[in-house]
Design an enzyme around this catalytic site. Structure first.
Site, PDB file in Angstrom:
ATOM      1  N   THR A 118      15.734  -0.784  11.679  1.00 20.24           N
ATOM      2  CA  THR A 118      15.913   0.571  12.208  1.00 20.24           C
ATOM      3  C   THR A 118      15.328   0.583  13.625  1.00 20.24           C
ATOM      4  OG1 THR A 118      15.589   2.935  11.738  1.00 20.24           O
ATOM      5  CG2 THR A 118      13.730   1.490  11.272  1.00 20.24           C
ATOM      6  N   VAL A 171      22.721   3.179  10.931  1.00 24.01           N
ATOM      7  CA  VAL A 171      22.403   2.862  12.317  1.00 24.01           C
ATOM      8  C   VAL A 171      21.102   3.562  12.665  1.00 24.01           C
ATOM      9  CG1 VAL A 171      23.135   3.044  14.725  1.00 24.01           C
ATOM     10  CG2 VAL A 171      24.845   2.658  12.930  1.00 24.01           C
ATOM     11  N   CYS A 172      20.227   2.856  13.370  1.00 22.69           N
ATOM     12  CA  CYS A 172      18.980   3.441  13.849  1.00 22.69           C
ATOM     13  C   CYS A 172      18.202   4.061  12.680  1.00 22.69           C
ATOM     14  CB  CYS A 172      19.293   4.440  14.959  1.00 22.69           C
ATOM     15  SG  CYS A 172      17.898   4.905  16.004  1.00 22.69           S
ATOM     16  N   THR A 173      17.658   5.250  12.856  1.00 22.81           N
ATOM     17  CA  THR A 173      16.808   5.851  11.824  1.00 22.81           C
ATOM     18  C   THR A 173      17.589   6.392  10.636  1.00 22.81           C
ATOM     19  OG1 THR A 173      16.759   7.867  13.167  1.00 22.81           O
ATOM     20  CG2 THR A 173      14.886   6.366  13.352  1.00 22.81           C
TER      21      THR A 173
END
Length: 232
Positions: A123, A103-105
């Site tokens: 991302t 998830v995300c970075t």
């Protein structure tokens, strides 16, 4: 004989963005026969960005083989990009996992572990271009599925990502039932959730505010990619 649980492990680390973890956690715990773990180097409480304290329940050393490994994101991923213990744990789990996710970075951490080569991935918008240094194809989307690799966009996309994963694991009807139970029906009050829609001045201010963190991250990404022989 009872069927073994579907084992899910969410990486927990200092300065994590807690919603990257807690959004998917809420979805994953609703999956039938799922066992969800919070995994870190020790069992000591971890302080997330913003100050929330979270408690790991499984260490790297004691973690069984997971069916799904997930790397959330946050400012705290920067040190993980060159942290051999964390990267080795992800590589070891990925060899036997059915799903390798982020998830995300957190996607950058998967990239630093060499797990995104040749994969489409997403991302947070501010770090999106960095994926290419890890041999990934940066792809826009709340959730991007490429084989057994599933990556989610920035922060709130973790819920969309987890529902997409739930559909892969347990079927669309189960995922829809989880969504309904959560009353996940977002109608944000402002069209400011992505740089494609937000005012240019707002985007510029966000980039300026994060400039030091992003500069550090870019340097660490290049260092991690060089260690994988992915950059000149």
């Amino acid at each position: 004989m009872a069927e073994a649980p579907f084992r899910i492990g969410l990486l927990l680390f200092p300065n994590i963005t807690q919603l990257d973890l807690t959004g998917p956690y809420e979805v994953f715990t609703k999956l039938p026969d799922a066992e969800v773990r919070l995994v870190w180097k020790t069992l000591d409480p971890v302080t997330a960005g913003g100050g929330m304290r979270l408690i790991p329940d499984t260490t790297f050393a004691d973690c069984p083989q997971l069916d799904l490994i997930c790397a959330p994101g946050g400012a705290g991923i920067n040190p993980l990009l060159t942290d051999a213990e964390t990267l080795d744990f992800l590589r070891a789990q990925a060899r036997g996992a059915r799903y390798i996710t982020s998830v995300c970075t957190g996607a950058l951490v998967l990239g630093a572990a060499g797990l995104l080569r040749g994969k489409r991935a997403t991302t947070h918008w501010m770090s999106h271009d960095m994926l290419a240094l890890f041999g990934a194809t940066p792809t826009t989307g709340r959730a991007v599925i490429d084989g057994n690799v599933v990556t989610g966009g920035g922060v709130t996309a973790g819920i969309d990502f987890a529902l997409a994963v739930a559909a892969e694991i347990a079927g669309v009807e189960t995922a829809k039932a989880i969504q309904l139970g959560l009353e996940y029906d977002p109608h944000p009050p402002f069209a400011a959730g992505h740089p494609d829609h937000a005012e240019p001045a707002l985007v510029a201010r966000a980039i300026d505010t994060a400039a030091a963190r992003q500069a550090e991250r870019a340097a660490l990404v290049r260092r991690a990619a060089t260690a994988l022989d992915l950059t000149p």
